[in-house]
Design a protein around this motif. Structure first.
Motif, PDB file in Angstrom:
ATOM      1  N   GLY A 136      23.828   4.035  41.130  1.00  0.00           N
ATOM      2  CA  GLY A 136      22.647   3.170  41.025  1.00  0.00           C
ATOM      3  C   GLY A 136      21.373   3.980  40.827  1.00  0.00           C
ATOM      4  O   GLY A 136      20.471   3.578  40.092  1.00  0.00           O
ATOM      5  N   GLN A 137      21.303   5.143  41.505  1.00  0.00           N
ATOM      6  CA  GLN A 137      20.121   6.004  41.325  1.00  0.00           C
ATOM      7  C   GLN A 137      20.077   6.559  39.906  1.00  0.00           C
ATOM      8  O   GLN A 137      19.010   6.660  39.293  1.00  0.00           O
ATOM      9  N   GLN A 138      21.232   6.905  39.359  1.00  0.00           N
ATOM     10  CA  GLN A 138      21.264   7.395  37.973  1.00  0.00           C
ATOM     11  C   GLN A 138      20.800   6.304  37.014  1.00  0.00           C
ATOM     12  O   GLN A 138      20.068   6.551  36.057  1.00  0.00           O
ATOM     13  N   ARG A 139      21.234   5.076  37.283  1.00  0.00           N
ATOM     14  CA  ARG A 139      20.795   3.955  36.447  1.00  0.00           C
ATOM     15  C   ARG A 139      19.284   3.793  36.544  1.00  0.00           C
ATOM     16  O   ARG A 139      18.598   3.530  35.563  1.00  0.00           O
ATOM     17  N   ARG A 140      18.730   3.972  37.742  1.00  0.00           N
ATOM     18  CA  ARG A 140      17.273   3.851  37.907  1.00  0.00           C
ATOM     19  C   ARG A 140      16.543   4.931  37.096  1.00  0.00           C
ATOM     20  O   ARG A 140      15.488   4.667  36.526  1.00  0.00           O
ATOM     21  N   VAL A 141      17.098   6.132  37.074  1.00  0.00           N
ATOM     22  CA  VAL A 141      16.475   7.187  36.256  1.00  0.00           C
ATOM     23  C   VAL A 141      16.461   6.748  34.781  1.00  0.00           C
ATOM     24  O   VAL A 141      15.438   6.855  34.093  1.00  0.00           O
ATOM     25  N   GLN A 150       5.174   2.707  26.367  1.00  0.00           N
ATOM     26  CA  GLN A 150       4.766   1.396  25.872  1.00  0.00           C
ATOM     27  C   GLN A 150       5.522   1.129  24.574  1.00  0.00           C
ATOM     28  O   GLN A 150       5.421   1.920  23.636  1.00  0.00           O
ATOM     29  N   ALA A 151       6.295   0.065  24.540  1.00  0.00           N
ATOM     30  CA  ALA A 151       7.034  -0.274  23.319  1.00  0.00           C
ATOM     31  C   ALA A 151       7.292  -1.768  23.333  1.00  0.00           C
ATOM     32  O   ALA A 151       7.629  -2.332  24.379  1.00  0.00           O
ATOM     33  N   THR A 152       7.140  -2.398  22.184  1.00  0.00           N
ATOM     34  CA  THR A 152       7.318  -3.861  22.124  1.00  0.00           C
ATOM     35  C   THR A 152       8.763  -4.267  22.365  1.00  0.00           C
ATOM     36  O   THR A 152       9.034  -5.198  23.135  1.00  0.00           O
ATOM     37  N   PHE A 153       9.707  -3.562  21.701  1.00  0.00           N
ATOM     38  CA  PHE A 153      11.094  -4.024  21.699  1.00  0.00           C
ATOM     39  C   PHE A 153      11.942  -3.252  22.704  1.00  0.00           C
ATOM     40  O   PHE A 153      12.028  -2.026  22.645  1.00  0.00           O
ATOM     41  N   TRP A 154      12.554  -3.993  23.599  1.00  0.00           N
ATOM     42  CA  TRP A 154      13.508  -3.399  24.533  1.00  0.00           C
ATOM     43  C   TRP A 154      14.885  -3.940  24.183  1.00  0.00           C
ATOM     44  O   TRP A 154      15.095  -5.171  24.141  1.00  0.00           O
ATOM     45  N   ILE A 155      15.811  -3.033  23.912  1.00  0.00           N
ATOM     46  CA  ILE A 155      17.200  -3.415  23.646  1.00  0.00           C
ATOM     47  C   ILE A 155      18.026  -2.812  24.776  1.00  0.00           C
ATOM     48  O   ILE A 155      18.124  -1.584  24.907  1.00  0.00           O
ATOM     49  N   LEU A 156      18.584  -3.685  25.596  1.00  0.00           N
ATOM     50  CA  LEU A 156      19.194  -3.249  26.859  1.00  0.00           C
ATOM     51  C   LEU A 156      20.652  -3.701  26.928  1.00  0.00           C
ATOM     52  O   LEU A 156      20.946  -4.896  26.788  1.00  0.00           O
ATOM     53  N   ASP A 157      21.536  -2.735  27.150  1.00  0.00           N
ATOM     54  CA  ASP A 157      22.969  -3.041  27.209  1.00  0.00           C
ATOM     55  C   ASP A 157      23.435  -2.876  28.655  1.00  0.00           C
ATOM     56  O   ASP A 157      23.512  -1.751  29.159  1.00  0.00           O
ATOM     57  N   GLU A 158      23.736  -3.962  29.291  1.00  0.00           N
ATOM     58  CA  GLU A 158      24.172  -3.970  30.697  1.00  0.00           C
ATOM     59  C   GLU A 158      23.236  -3.147  31.589  1.00  0.00           C
ATOM     60  O   GLU A 158      23.685  -2.259  32.325  1.00  0.00           O
ATOM     61  N   PRO A 159      21.937  -3.439  31.571  1.00  0.00           N
ATOM     62  CA  PRO A 159      21.009  -2.600  32.332  1.00  0.00           C
ATOM     63  C   PRO A 159      21.146  -2.748  33.850  1.00  0.00           C
ATOM     64  O   PRO A 159      20.681  -1.888  34.588  1.00  0.00           O
ATOM     65  N   PHE A 160      21.800  -3.825  34.295  1.00  0.00           N
ATOM     66  CA  PHE A 160      21.892  -4.063  35.742  1.00  0.00           C
ATOM     67  C   PHE A 160      23.083  -3.360  36.385  1.00  0.00           C
ATOM     68  O   PHE A 160      23.226  -3.388  37.607  1.00  0.00           O
ATOM     69  N   THR A 161      23.926  -2.731  35.547  1.00  0.00           N
ATOM     70  CA  THR A 161      25.119  -2.071  36.076  1.00  0.00           C
ATOM     71  C   THR A 161      24.747  -1.103  37.200  1.00  0.00           C
ATOM     72  O   THR A 161      23.862  -0.266  37.039  1.00  0.00           O
TER      73      THR A 161
END
Ligand SMILES: Nc1ncnc2c1ncn2[C@@H]1O[C@H](COP(=O)(O)OP(=O)(O)OP(=O)(O)O)[C@@H](O)[C@H]1O
Length: 209
Positions: A136-141, A150-161
């Motif tokens: 979980g800490q690695q995911r937080r990093v 700052q970026a308009t587009f966020w493309i997130l693949d299973e970010p809650f893992t």
């Protein structure tokens, strides 16, 4: 139309058609929740959106212009967090962020990076090799990029893992703020988004044989 438009995308992997003629637009101020069963093609679609892979047919448009012609502008406005965290376990969190900023032509300010890592509950772990951190800490990093650039587009693949409930709420709230500030997000998740994520549009991929 303003935003990132997918126009009639078809994706085939190992002779299996994952999706055909898929069209949608990810607009500023919008959160798209991409869902579907294992193997449906969610990661494949996200990789096409980022430009990491090409569709069988169809095209992408950014603000009505072919994405290939404005790729640099898009990349400056993109943060992609893949389902593999994309961090180097031998480097510390600070070193990972410094490296990532250099790769993405983003100025690195150490004080800001320390503050972001603190926001993500990583005080005291900034200078430890990332492989020594919990999942979980690695995911937080990995997710700290969403606070750093700052970026308009966020493309997130299973970010809650691997995130705990506090981590999930922190990320969902950050996503809601981003969208409220005219950001645009497309994310997968096998767990339903909660009210903290704010309003969203669903895009469902079915598993096709
Ligand atoms: N590079 C590749 N070469 C061959 N087949 C691939 C490749 N990438 C993905 N696939 C196949 O495409 C299908 C869809 O994979 P994908 O990772 O897009 O699914 P997903 O919806 O993200 O699944 P999950 O929910 O399990 O993460 C799978 O059957 C996978 O084996």
């Amino acid at each position: 139309m303003a935003g990132l438009a997918a126009d009639n995308l078809t994706c085939i992997k190992r002779d299996r058609v994952l999706f055909t003629d898929l069209s949608f637009c990810l607009s500023p101020g919008q959160l798209i929740y991409l869902r579907g069963p294992n193997g449906a093609g969610k990661t494949s679609l996200l990789r096409i959106l980022t430009g990491l892979s090409a569709p069988e047919s169809g095209q992408l448009l950014l603000d009505d212009e072919p994405l290939d012609k404005v790729r640099d502008r898009f990349n400056q406005q993109l943060i992609y967090v893949g389902h593999k965290a994309g961090i180097n376990g031998a480097l510390t969190a600070m070193e990972n962020l410094r490296f990532w900023c250099a790769q993405h032509s983003t100025g690195f300010i150490a004080q800001q990076a320390y503050e972001v890592l603190a926001r993500l509950g990583l005080v005291g772990l900034e200078d430890v090799p990332v492989r020594m951190l919990s999942a979980g800490q690695q995911r937080r990093v990995a997710l700290s990029r969403l606070w750093l650039k700052q970026a308009t587009f966020w493309i997130l693949d299973e970010p809650f893992t691997a995130l705990d409930t506090d981590g999930i709420e922190l990320l969902e709230s950050h996503m809601r703020e981003h969208v409220a500030n005219q950001g645009a997000i497309i994310t997968t998740s096998h767990q339903p988004l909660s009210k903290h994520a704010g309003p969203f549009t669903e895009l469902v991929l079915e598993y096709r044989l």
